[in-house]
Design a protein around this motif. Structure first.
Motif, short mmCIF file in Angstrom:
data_model
loop_
_atom_site.label_atom_id
_atom_site.label_comp_id
_atom_site.label_asym_id
_atom_site.label_seq_id
_atom_site.Cartn_x
_atom_site.Cartn_y
_atom_site.Cartn_z
N GLU A 104 41.55 30.30 36.74
CA GLU A 104 39.89 29.73 36.18
C GLU A 104 40.96 29.63 34.91
OE1 GLU A 104 37.19 33.01 36.67
OE2 GLU A 104 36.52 31.82 38.43
N ASP A 156 47.96 38.42 33.09
CA ASP A 156 46.65 38.88 33.58
C ASP A 156 45.52 39.61 33.09
OD1 ASP A 156 48.84 37.56 35.72
OD2 ASP A 156 49.65 39.36 35.97
N ASN A 184 42.11 33.96 38.72
CA ASN A 184 41.60 34.72 37.45
C ASN A 184 42.95 33.65 36.38
OD1 ASN A 184 40.47 37.24 37.82
ND2 ASN A 184 42.08 38.42 37.25
N ARG A 205 31.84 33.77 41.85
CA ARG A 205 33.28 32.55 41.60
C ARG A 205 32.32 30.96 41.43
NH1 ARG A 205 37.75 34.56 39.62
NH2 ARG A 205 38.25 36.63 39.91
N GLY A 237 37.34 37.23 33.13
CA GLY A 237 36.67 36.37 34.02
C GLY A 237 36.13 37.13 33.55
N GLU A 238 36.07 38.84 33.59
CA GLU A 238 34.66 40.08 33.46
C GLU A 238 34.01 39.21 32.94
OE1 GLU A 238 37.47 43.38 32.25
OE2 GLU A 238 38.30 43.28 34.59
N ASN A 286 43.52 37.14 31.39
CA ASN A 286 42.45 36.71 32.41
C ASN A 286 41.97 37.76 32.96
OD1 ASN A 286 44.57 34.52 31.27
ND2 ASN A 286 46.24 34.83 33.18
N LYS A 287 42.05 38.82 33.21
CA LYS A 287 41.07 40.07 33.68
C LYS A 287 40.20 39.91 32.74
CE LYS A 287 40.32 44.32 36.47
NZ LYS A 287 41.31 45.26 36.78
#
Length: 566
Positions: free
Chosen positions: A399, A461, A396, A426, A468-469, A464-465
């Protein structure tokens, strides 16, 4: 006849007797009477004034003490009902005083209630971003309601009430209007910056495309330089009056740098692909590739020198022309290997979707990349059931900072730290990043969530999570609907987005660090005490050393503060 004797005057006069002035006497008596009457009048006036004063005091006390409340007045149905609520009247001094005091009390009560309602309206308007005209209407309704009630009792008091409360209402409206204007200005600035950043991000794609040629006629539609000039001009339009000159100049410098980097990088990559031949092409100005030739012709001397220097720098790392060819062949082999591994992951998750069987894909991978074939075959036979949490966090972050590559994903898959489903997800996202619309949507997501790392680059974190989701959701949506507008989808998706917070593990780790630090230094383990101790250390002579030692505790405090805000 005898003659009587005559008396002769001896020269002595006889004083005459005083006379009586009856008119003066009457005047004196009248003055005495008037004096007595005046004295009696003064005595009467004093007595009357005393009585009047007492009556006024009693009337005022009665009127003030028995004045109706604002609610009683608002509940009255008719003017007669209102009049009946008001103590006193217009007859005696006491009645008039009672009525005047009651009217003062009523006006004060109504003004207090109006102030309270106007304050409540202003606060509600600030929370809901109520339009200024709507707030003005709401306040006018309050003023008119109370003034109308008071008018039925005393028109004069109603006019005074309206003048006083209208000033309060106008102040509330002006204050709200100023706040709305400030908020609108801040929003315009944010939107301007986002639009300009999107323009800057699109520079590389414009350079990559080069000149625009009509596919039917083969004629030039627009040169790359014209397109870039138009994009640069659009920065002024997007900025409008929302950006100050300093920030606008910074954005223009960023755009110019992006143009230089993209143009120089494109020519450099072209030369490095076949350095022996293409260095000669560039230096002679006779470039075989029409797209690169068009780009090179529009470069200024400084950009050309920079491109040649950059290509020499890269090419100098090659020992020979054969090494360059080998590198190109290796690049093609790796590209083919990556594509085949992506197909294998697709076939694992969606059998029959690639048009080839799993064994056929593995055989092709064996021919292209024997080493990767062995690893992939092992993964097919023993695919992990779940993803490694630490690996997911690392991916994450990679990215989020724009550093994701196929090799990073393959390393995670080869190590058995992610499932085929995660790899495919991904891999698909990495491939779609090449699309212009998807790239713009991804930039929009990052700008909206805006993960800001702390001094050591950690602590983001959860943000970033989230990024990504949402990107995963977008990819699935684009698969289901190829005509989907990614940017519009993202805007709708982010409307009800809740900010991410620290995970339970992050909170537990942070608490452990803070507790250990507090115990070691003999202080309370609450955030304020620990922060105070850290500030003391940072205020010393060697701030950098103190910062390096206390940074983990600072990060832990940041996690705990964000946890409290959830």
């Amino acid at each position: 006849m005898a003659r009587l004797p005559r008396y002769r005057p001896l020269g002595i006069g006889v004083t005459s007797l005083p006379g009586v002035n009856f008119a003066a006497t009457g005047q004196a008596e009248a003055r005495v009477a008037q004096t007595i009457a005046n004295s009696l009048d003064r005595m009467s006036s004093f007595a009357f004034r005393e009585a009047e004063t007492q009556a006024k005091i009693e009337g005022a006390e009665y009127g003030a003490g028995n004045a109706p409340t604002a609610q009683q007045l608002m509940d009255a149905q008719t003017p007669a009902d209102l009049e009946a609520l008001v103590p006193g009247g217009t007859g005696t001094v006491r009645d008039r005083a009672a009525r005047a005091a009651a009217l003062d009390a009523i006006t004060t009560n109504l003004e207090t209630s109006a102030r309270e309602q106007i304050t409540a309206l202003r606060l509600s308007a600030a929370e809901t971003n109520m339009p200024t005209m709507e707030l003005q209407s709401e306040i006018d309704a309050v003023i008119n309601g109370y003034a109308g009630t008071l008018f039925d009792i005393s028109p004069t008091s109603a006019r005074q009430f309206r003048a006083s409360v209208a000033a309060i209402g106008n102040t509330a409206v002006v204050t709200h209007a100023n706040k709305m204007a400030a908020a609108a200005e801040a929003e315009r600035k944010i939107q301007a910056i986002r639009g300009i950043d999107t323009t800057i991000l699109g520079v590389a794609e414009i350079v990559e495309r080069g000149d625009i040629i009509d596919p039917n006629s083969g004629l030039m539609v627009s040169t790359m330089s014209d397109v870039l000039a138009g994009e640069r001009s659009s920065i002024f339009r997007r900025a409008g009056d929302a950006l100050d000159p300093t920030l606008l100049n910074q954005k223009l410098e960023s755009f110019d740098k992006a143009v230089d980097d993209a143009i120089i990088g494109t020519v450099r990559d072209y030369v490095v692909d076949d350095p022996l031949i293409r260095q000669v092409e560039v230096m002679s100005g006779k470039i075989a590739d029409k797209r690169i030739a068009g780009i090179y012709s529009q470069m200024n001397p400084e950009q050309r020198r920079a491109a040649i220097d950059a290509s020499f720098e890269v090419a100098s790392r090659d020992l020979s022309h054969e090494a360059a060819l080998e590198r190109k062949a290796e690049s093609m082999r790796k590209s083919a290997s990556i594509g085949l591994r992506g197909d294998i992951a697709m076939e694992m998750n969606y059998p029959g979707s690639t048009g080839s069987t799993l064994d056929e894909l593995l055989d092709r991978l064996k021919d292209v990349d024997p080493e990767a074939h062995l690893v992939m075959q092992d993964r097919v036979l023993s695919s992990p059931a779940a993803n490694d949490p630490d690996t997911i966090i690392g991916l994450n972050k990679t990215e989020a900072f724009g550093n994701m590559t196929h090799q990073v994903l393959l390393n995670a898959l080869d190590a058995g730290n992610i499932t085929f489903a995660e790899y495919l997800k991904r891999y698909d996202r990495l491939e779609r990043l090449k699309g212009e619309d998807f790239s713009a949507a991804k930039t929009f997501i990052r700008n909206e969530i805006n993960p800001v790392p702390n001094l050591l680059g950690v602590g983001d974190d959860e943000a970033n999570k989230q990024i990504g989701e949402i990107e995963n959701e977008l990819i699935l949506a684009m698969r289901k609907d190829p005509s989907l507008n990614p940017l519009l989808w993202v805007q709708n998706r982010l409307k009800d987005l809740q900010p991410a917070g620290p995970t339970a593990k992050q909170i537990a780790d942070a608490e452990a660090l803070v507790n250990a630090f507090a115990k070691q230094n003999g202080i309370a383990n609450d955030i304020a005490s620990v922060d105070e101790e850290i500030q003391k250390r940072l205020s010393g002579s060697d701030r950098q050393a103190a910062l390096a030692k206390t940074q983990p505790i600072i990060n832990a405090l940041d996690v705990l503060r964000r946890a409290q805000q959830q």
